[in-house]
Design a protein around this motif. Structure first.
Motif, PDB file in Angstrom:
ATOM      1  N   GLU A  32       0.665  -0.956  -0.009  1.00  0.00           N
ATOM      2  CA  GLU A  32       0.247  -0.153   0.182  1.00  0.00           C
ATOM      3  C   GLU A  32       1.156   1.168  -0.167  1.00  0.00           C
ATOM      4  OE1 GLU A  32      -3.527   2.298   2.341  1.00  0.00           O
ATOM      5  OE2 GLU A  32      -2.672   0.456   3.012  1.00  0.00           O
ATOM      6  N   ALA A  33       2.090   0.945   0.334  1.00  0.00           N
ATOM      7  CA  ALA A  33       2.877   2.345   0.676  1.00  0.00           C
ATOM      8  C   ALA A  33       3.434   3.035  -0.655  1.00  0.00           C
ATOM      9  CB  ALA A  33       4.029   2.112   1.572  1.00  0.00           C
ATOM     10  N   CYS A  34       4.302   1.398  -1.317  1.00  0.00           N
ATOM     11  CA  CYS A  34       4.595   1.969  -2.803  1.00  0.00           C
ATOM     12  C   CYS A  34       3.202   2.417  -3.563  1.00  0.00           C
ATOM     13  CB  CYS A  34       4.611  -0.024  -3.148  1.00  0.00           C
ATOM     14  SG  CYS A  34       6.135  -0.605  -2.217  1.00  0.00           S
ATOM     15  N   LEU A  35       2.212   1.584  -4.006  1.00  0.00           N
ATOM     16  CA  LEU A  35       1.323   2.437  -4.011  1.00  0.00           C
ATOM     17  C   LEU A  35       0.716   4.267  -4.092  1.00  0.00           C
ATOM     18  CD1 LEU A  35      -1.178   1.797  -6.418  1.00  0.00           C
ATOM     19  CD2 LEU A  35      -2.392   1.375  -3.934  1.00  0.00           C
ATOM     20  N   ALA A 106       1.255   9.407   3.098  1.00  0.00           N
ATOM     21  CA  ALA A 106       0.846   8.485   4.799  1.00  0.00           C
ATOM     22  C   ALA A 106      -0.629   9.769   4.659  1.00  0.00           C
ATOM     23  CB  ALA A 106       2.239   9.006   5.271  1.00  0.00           C
ATOM     24  N   ARG A 107      -0.808  10.368   4.413  1.00  0.00           N
ATOM     25  CA  ARG A 107      -2.091  11.249   5.027  1.00  0.00           C
ATOM     26  C   ARG A 107      -3.510   9.951   4.560  1.00  0.00           C
ATOM     27  NH1 ARG A 107      -5.226  16.178   2.740  1.00  0.00           N
ATOM     28  NH2 ARG A 107      -6.263  16.915   4.226  1.00  0.00           N
ATOM     29  N   THR A 108      -3.461   9.731   3.272  1.00  0.00           N
ATOM     30  CA  THR A 108      -4.305   8.875   2.556  1.00  0.00           C
ATOM     31  C   THR A 108      -3.823   7.852   2.846  1.00  0.00           C
ATOM     32  OG1 THR A 108      -3.412  10.176   0.089  1.00  0.00           O
ATOM     33  CG2 THR A 108      -4.861   8.060   0.173  1.00  0.00           C
ATOM     34  N   MET A 109      -3.090   7.065   3.509  1.00  0.00           N
ATOM     35  CA  MET A 109      -2.954   5.947   4.597  1.00  0.00           C
ATOM     36  C   MET A 109      -3.998   5.626   5.944  1.00  0.00           C
ATOM     37  SD  MET A 109       0.383   4.366   3.869  1.00  0.00           S
ATOM     38  CE  MET A 109       0.708   2.737   4.165  1.00  0.00           C
ATOM     39  N   LEU A 110      -3.706   6.976   6.597  1.00  0.00           N
ATOM     40  CA  LEU A 110      -4.267   7.258   7.763  1.00  0.00           C
ATOM     41  C   LEU A 110      -5.550   7.210   7.587  1.00  0.00           C
ATOM     42  CD1 LEU A 110      -1.476   9.532   9.260  1.00  0.00           C
ATOM     43  CD2 LEU A 110      -1.612   6.919   9.739  1.00  0.00           C
ATOM     44  N   ARG A 111      -6.127   8.224   6.213  1.00  0.00           N
ATOM     45  CA  ARG A 111      -7.373   8.060   6.261  1.00  0.00           C
ATOM     46  C   ARG A 111      -8.563   7.379   6.143  1.00  0.00           C
ATOM     47  NH1 ARG A 111      -8.197  12.637   1.433  1.00  0.00           N
ATOM     48  NH2 ARG A 111      -7.246  13.831   2.870  1.00  0.00           N
ATOM     49  N   ARG A 112      -7.737   6.484   5.402  1.00  0.00           N
ATOM     50  CA  ARG A 112      -8.399   4.931   4.976  1.00  0.00           C
ATOM     51  C   ARG A 112      -8.513   4.167   6.125  1.00  0.00           C
ATOM     52  NH1 ARG A 112      -5.789   1.026   1.874  1.00  0.00           N
ATOM     53  NH2 ARG A 112      -7.686   0.349   1.365  1.00  0.00           N
ATOM     54  N   ARG A 113      -7.603   4.651   7.002  1.00  0.00           N
ATOM     55  CA  ARG A 113      -8.255   4.066   8.612  1.00  0.00           C
ATOM     56  C   ARG A 113      -8.653   4.814   9.434  1.00  0.00           C
ATOM     57  NH1 ARG A 113      -3.527   2.359   5.729  1.00  0.00           N
ATOM     58  NH2 ARG A 113      -3.146   0.254   5.607  1.00  0.00           N
ATOM     59  N   CYS A 158      -1.074  24.714   8.250  1.00  0.00           N
ATOM     60  CA  CYS A 158      -0.811  23.322   8.322  1.00  0.00           C
ATOM     61  C   CYS A 158      -2.881  22.747   7.120  1.00  0.00           C
ATOM     62  CB  CYS A 158      -1.066  23.015   9.948  1.00  0.00           C
ATOM     63  SG  CYS A 158      -2.425  23.628  10.942  1.00  0.00           S
ATOM     64  N   LEU A 159      -2.551  21.080   7.030  1.00  0.00           N
ATOM     65  CA  LEU A 159      -3.625  20.509   6.656  1.00  0.00           C
ATOM     66  C   LEU A 159      -4.301  19.721   7.467  1.00  0.00           C
ATOM     67  CD1 LEU A 159      -5.132  21.195   4.484  1.00  0.00           C
ATOM     68  CD2 LEU A 159      -3.920  19.648   3.214  1.00  0.00           C
ATOM     69  N   PRO A 160      -5.437  20.716   8.693  1.00  0.00           N
ATOM     70  CA  PRO A 160      -5.893  18.828   9.033  1.00  0.00           C
ATOM     71  C   PRO A 160      -6.945  17.803   8.526  1.00  0.00           C
ATOM     72  CG  PRO A 160      -7.036  21.432   9.347  1.00  0.00           C
ATOM     73  CD  PRO A 160      -5.881  21.413   8.427  1.00  0.00           C
ATOM     74  N   SER A 161      -6.887  16.832   8.987  1.00  0.00           N
ATOM     75  CA  SER A 161      -7.526  16.268   8.186  1.00  0.00           C
ATOM     76  C   SER A 161      -8.707  14.938   9.736  1.00  0.00           C
ATOM     77  CB  SER A 161      -7.307  15.037   7.739  1.00  0.00           C
ATOM     78  OG  SER A 161      -7.838  13.405   7.475  1.00  0.00           O
ATOM     79  N   ASP A 162     -10.043  15.137   9.639  1.00  0.00           N
ATOM     80  CA  ASP A 162     -10.603  14.099  10.290  1.00  0.00           C
ATOM     81  C   ASP A 162     -11.033  12.602  10.628  1.00  0.00           C
ATOM     82  OD1 ASP A 162     -12.694  14.168   8.472  1.00  0.00           O
ATOM     83  OD2 ASP A 162     -13.807  15.557   9.612  1.00  0.00           O
ATOM     84  N   GLY A 163      -9.716  12.071   9.358  1.00  0.00           N
ATOM     85  CA  GLY A 163      -9.563  11.286   9.899  1.00  0.00           C
ATOM     86  C   GLY A 163     -10.852  10.497   8.422  1.00  0.00           C
ATOM     87  N   THR A 164     -12.062  11.504   8.174  1.00  0.00           N
ATOM     88  CA  THR A 164     -12.992  10.313   7.020  1.00  0.00           C
ATOM     89  C   THR A 164     -12.293  10.519   5.942  1.00  0.00           C
ATOM     90  OG1 THR A 164     -13.820  12.928   7.033  1.00  0.00           O
ATOM     91  CG2 THR A 164     -14.723  11.182   8.982  1.00  0.00           C
ATOM     92  N   ALA A 165     -13.431   9.165   5.007  1.00  0.00           N
ATOM     93  CA  ALA A 165     -12.921   9.389   3.618  1.00  0.00           C
ATOM     94  C   ALA A 165     -13.016  11.338   2.579  1.00  0.00           C
ATOM     95  CB  ALA A 165     -13.087   8.504   2.770  1.00  0.00           C
ATOM     96  N   ALA A 166     -12.613  11.140   2.108  1.00  0.00           N
ATOM     97  CA  ALA A 166     -12.633  12.454   1.151  1.00  0.00           C
ATOM     98  C   ALA A 166     -13.619  11.733   0.187  1.00  0.00           C
ATOM     99  CB  ALA A 166     -11.303  12.811   0.112  1.00  0.00           C
ATOM    100  N   ARG A 167     -14.000  12.917  -0.634  1.00  0.00           N
ATOM    101  CA  ARG A 167     -15.648  12.623  -1.282  1.00  0.00           C
ATOM    102  C   ARG A 167     -15.777  13.578  -2.674  1.00  0.00           C
ATOM    103  NH1 ARG A 167     -18.613  11.061   1.806  1.00  0.00           N
ATOM    104  NH2 ARG A 167     -19.374  12.037   3.968  1.00  0.00           N
TER     105      ARG A 167
END
Length: 167
Positions: A32-35, A106-113, A158-167
């Motif tokens: 997943e990190a490679c991708l 990493a932000r995308t991977m964390l958001r998926r979780r 800074c760019l905060p993310s609440d962990g919900t998937a982006a639309r």
């Protein structure tokens, strides 16, 4: 130079094989990190920064409202695992994946979780009149990517993310 890059690409599978030894969850994380790093690097090279999801950059220091929610059990370990995978895999990319690509992946991977994070962007002008920029990511009280942060950088936003998937 092109020959050296081709040589690095050819040897990358052998070098990455060492990271995939172990349990299947670790292998999936490395894959997943490679991708995600490949996607982030490609997007950064092909699209201007304004199309990278950085429109929500909050000026300078984050407010209390932009801080991620307190980490639930397991989120801290997941953030550590994601940080480990992204930083290790980035070493094997031909031009060593940039800090911004690592933070975005990493932000995308964390958001998926479902884990919230904060991506910081800092800039500085050195004595040699060179412009420097750096991006780093933190989540669940963990320094995920881009650490240690150079002390001479001024935090741009800074760019905060609440962990919900982006639309």
């Amino acid at each position: 130079m092109a020959g050296r890059m081709i040589g690095r690409w050819r040897s990358a599978p052998k070098r990455l094989a060492a990271l995939t030894r172990g349990a299947w969850p670790r292998r999936r994380l490395v894959a997943e990190a490679c991708l995600q790093l490949a996607v982030a690097e490609t997007r950064l090279r092909l699209q201007p920064l304004k199309h990278q999801g950085l429109q929500g950059l909050v000026a300078a220091a984050p407010s209390v409202a932009s801080q991620p929610a307190p980490a639930a059990p397991g989120e801290r370990q997941a953030a550590l695992d994601v940080g480990w995978a992204v930083t290790r895999v980035a070493r094997y990319f031909p031009e060593r994946a940039m800090c911004l690509a690592q933070a975005l992946a990493a932000r995308t991977m964390l958001r998926r979780r479902g884990i919230g994070s904060i991506m910081h962007v800092g800039v500085a002008a050195s004595e040699a009149a060179r412009f420097e920029a750096h991006a780093w990511l933190e989540a669940a009280g963990v320094e995920v990517t881009g650490y240690p942060v150079p002390p001479h950088l001024r935090v741009l936003g800074c760019l905060p993310s609440d962990g919900t998937a982006a639309r």
